[in-house]
Design an enzyme around this catalytic site. Structure first.
Site, short mmCIF file in Angstrom:
data_model
loop_
_atom_site.label_atom_id
_atom_site.label_comp_id
_atom_site.label_asym_id
_atom_site.label_seq_id
_atom_site.Cartn_x
_atom_site.Cartn_y
_atom_site.Cartn_z
N HIS A 16 -59.82 6.75 37.12
CA HIS A 16 -60.54 5.89 38.08
C HIS A 16 -60.99 4.64 37.33
CE1 HIS A 16 -63.68 5.66 41.57
NE2 HIS A 16 -63.39 4.45 41.12
N HIS A 18 -60.61 0.28 37.78
CA HIS A 18 -60.12 -0.93 38.45
C HIS A 18 -59.84 -1.96 37.37
CE1 HIS A 18 -61.58 0.53 42.42
NE2 HIS A 18 -62.44 1.17 41.65
N HIS A 196 -61.27 6.15 47.66
CA HIS A 196 -62.71 6.20 47.42
C HIS A 196 -63.35 6.78 48.68
CE1 HIS A 196 -61.76 3.47 44.20
NE2 HIS A 196 -63.03 3.21 43.89
N GLU A 199 -68.85 7.66 48.15
CA GLU A 199 -69.61 6.92 47.13
C GLU A 199 -70.91 6.46 47.80
OE1 GLU A 199 -67.78 3.22 45.88
OE2 GLU A 199 -69.00 3.08 44.07
N ASP A 277 -64.72 3.40 36.12
CA ASP A 277 -64.74 2.58 37.34
C ASP A 277 -64.53 1.09 37.00
OD1 ASP A 277 -64.82 2.21 40.06
OD2 ASP A 277 -66.94 2.65 40.33
N ASP A 278 -65.61 0.39 36.65
CA ASP A 278 -65.55 -1.04 36.34
C ASP A 278 -66.34 -1.28 35.05
OD1 ASP A 278 -64.33 -2.14 38.98
OD2 ASP A 278 -65.97 -0.84 39.63
N1 ADE Z 1 -63.79 -1.81 43.73
C1 ADE Z 1 -64.09 -1.87 42.44
N2 ADE Z 1 -65.02 -0.94 42.13
C2 ADE Z 1 -65.30 -0.26 43.27
C3 ADE Z 1 -66.16 0.81 43.62
N3 ADE Z 1 -66.94 1.41 42.73
N4 ADE Z 1 -66.19 1.22 44.90
C4 ADE Z 1 -65.41 0.62 45.81
N5 ADE Z 1 -64.59 -0.38 45.55
C5 ADE Z 1 -64.52 -0.83 44.29
ZN ZN Z 2 -63.82 2.64 42.02
#
Ligand code: ADE
Ligand code: ZN
Length: 337
Positions: A16, A18, A196, A199, A277-278
C-alpha cells in the site's frame, strides 16, 4: 526514529504505497526548479510545516498540489527511483505501487509519460536492487465513472505492465458501488482488484468493495471492525488488509497511536500487512510503521515476522518469486531466534 535491527533486516513487501505520496520536499523543490514551476512553497521547512492534516481531504489537497510539478518521464523516473532507493535500504524485497493517472492526465501529462517513467525505474529496481514489483492503477473516486472508464481504456495498451486496479482519493460520499461497472470491465481485461475502504468511510463500503468490486484486498479497512459479522467474514475469507498506522495517525483516523486498531485486528485473526501509504507526508517509510506498532503494542519478533509473511502471501507476485521470498523470510526468522 530508532529502528530495531530485527525490523531493519526483516524481508518484507510493501503493498500500500502511492508513488505520488513518496514525493519528498527536497525532490519536489528540485523538480519544480528544473521545470521552471513556482510551487508557492519556497523551502523544505515551509513544505513540511504545511503537512498538518485534520482529515483525508486536508491531505489530498496538498498531495494533488505537490504532484503538479511532475511533467516529464524523467520526473516520474526520479520520483520512483528515490522511493526504491529508500526501501532498498529497508529490506523491502517486493513492492506493489499505486499510481493516480487521472491526477496527471487531467493536467495534460499523457499516460505514456507517467507509466514509462515509473516503469523504467522499476526495471532499475529489479536489475540493481533485486526488488520485484507490480503496478496498481488507482481510479480517483471523487471523479465520475466515465472518467474512470476512459482511464481504463488508456491503460489497456499497457496491460502487460499493470497488474491490478484500485480505488483511492476522497472516500466519504463516494462508495465503491459508483465504480461497479468499471471494476467489472477491469476484471474482464484480466486485472486484479483492490480498493481503499473503511479508512474514513463506513463498514458498508468494505462490504461493497468485496461484493460489488470483488477485490482481493482491502486497503486500510479500519472501520470494518465496527461490524462484527464483517470482521468475522474478513477473518474467515482471509482477506488481506493493508494497514497504514502512521497515515492513520496523521489523517486523524486514530487520535493517538495507542488507539490504533492493529491489536484488535490481530486478535480477530485478520490477515494484516503493514505499509506506509504516503511516506513523504506521514513521517515514515515501512520500517517506521513496523517500529511504531512494535513500540506501542510491544509486538514480538514472531508477530512482526508473521506480518511480513502476510505481505508476501497477500501480494500478486508470481508463485516462483513468492516461494523464494518466503524461503528468505524463513531463513531470517530461523537465524534470529
Ligand atoms: N491517495 C493517497 N493517499 C490516500 C489515502 N490514504 N486514502 C485515499 N486516497 C489516497
Ligand atoms: Zn492509500
Amino acid at each position: 526514529m530508532q529502528i530495531s535491527s530485527f525490523i531493519s533486516a526483516l524481508p518484507k513487501a510493501e503493498l500500500h504505497l502511492h508513488i505520488e505520496g513518496t514525493f519528498e520536499p527536497e525532490l519536489m523543490l528540485y523538480i519544480a526548479d528544473r521545470n521552471g514551476i513556482d510551487l508557492q512553497f519556497d523551502s523544505v521547512d515551509s513544505l513540511r510545516a504545511a503537512y498538518n492534516f485534520s482529515n483525508l481531504q486536508d491531505f489530498l489537497d496538498i498531495y494533488y498540489q505537490g504532484m503538479n510539478v511532475l511533467l516529464t518521464e524523467e520526473d516520474f523516473y526520479d520520483l520512483t527511483l528515490a522511493y526504491i532507493e529508500r526501501v532498498g535500504a529497508q529490506a523491502v524485497r517486493h513492492v506493489e505501487i499505486f499510481f493516480d493517472p487521472q491526477a496527471h492526465t487531467a493536467r495534460g501529462i499523457v499516460f505514456k509519460t507517467v507509466i514509462d517513467g515509473i516503469w523504467r525505474a522499476l526495471e532499475t529496481a529489479r536489475e540493481k536492487f533485486d526488488i520485484s514489483s507490480n503496478l496498481i492503477l488507482c481510479f480517483l473516486r471523487h471523479l465520475d465513472e466515465a472518467d474512470a472508464i476512459a482511464t481504463l481504456h488508456e491503460a489497456l495498451p499497457y496491460r502487460d505492465r499493470i497488474t491490478a486496479v484500485g480505488l483511492d482519493s476522497s472516500e466519504s460520499g463516494h462508495p465503491p458501488s459508483k465504480f461497479e461497472r468499471v471494476f467489472a470491465l477491469a476484471r474482464e481485461a484480466g486485472f486484479y482488484c483492490v480498493a481503499h475502504a473503511g479508512e474514513e468511510g463506513p463498514p458498508d463500503y468494505v462490504v461493497e468493495a468485496l461484493d460489488l468490486l470483488k477485490v482481493s484486498r482491502i486497503d486500510h479497512g479500519n472501520r470494518a471492525l465496527e461490524d462484527h459479522a464483517l470482521t468475522r467474514r474478513l477473518a474467515k475469507e482471509k482477506i488481506p488488509m493493508t494497514v497504514c498506522p502512521l497515515s492513520n495517525h496523521k489523517l486523524c483516523v486514530v487520535k493517538d497511536l495507542d488507539d490504533h486498531p492493529l491489536p484488535t485486528m490481530l486478535e480477530a485473526g485478520l490477515m494484516v500487512t503493514l505499509n506506509s501509504d504516503d511516506p513523504a507526508f506521514f513521517g515514515g517509510y515501512i520500517n517506521e510503521n513496523f517500529q511504531v506498532m512494535k513500540d506501542h503494542f510491544d509486538l514480538s519478533n514472531e508477530v512482526l515476522g508473521s506480518i511480513a509473511r502476510n505481505s508476501f502471501l497477500a501480494s500478486f507476485m508470481s508463485g516462483e518469486r513468492r516461494s523464494l521470498l518466503l524461503d528468505e523470510l524463513d531463513a531470517y526468522m530461523a537465524g534470529s531466534t
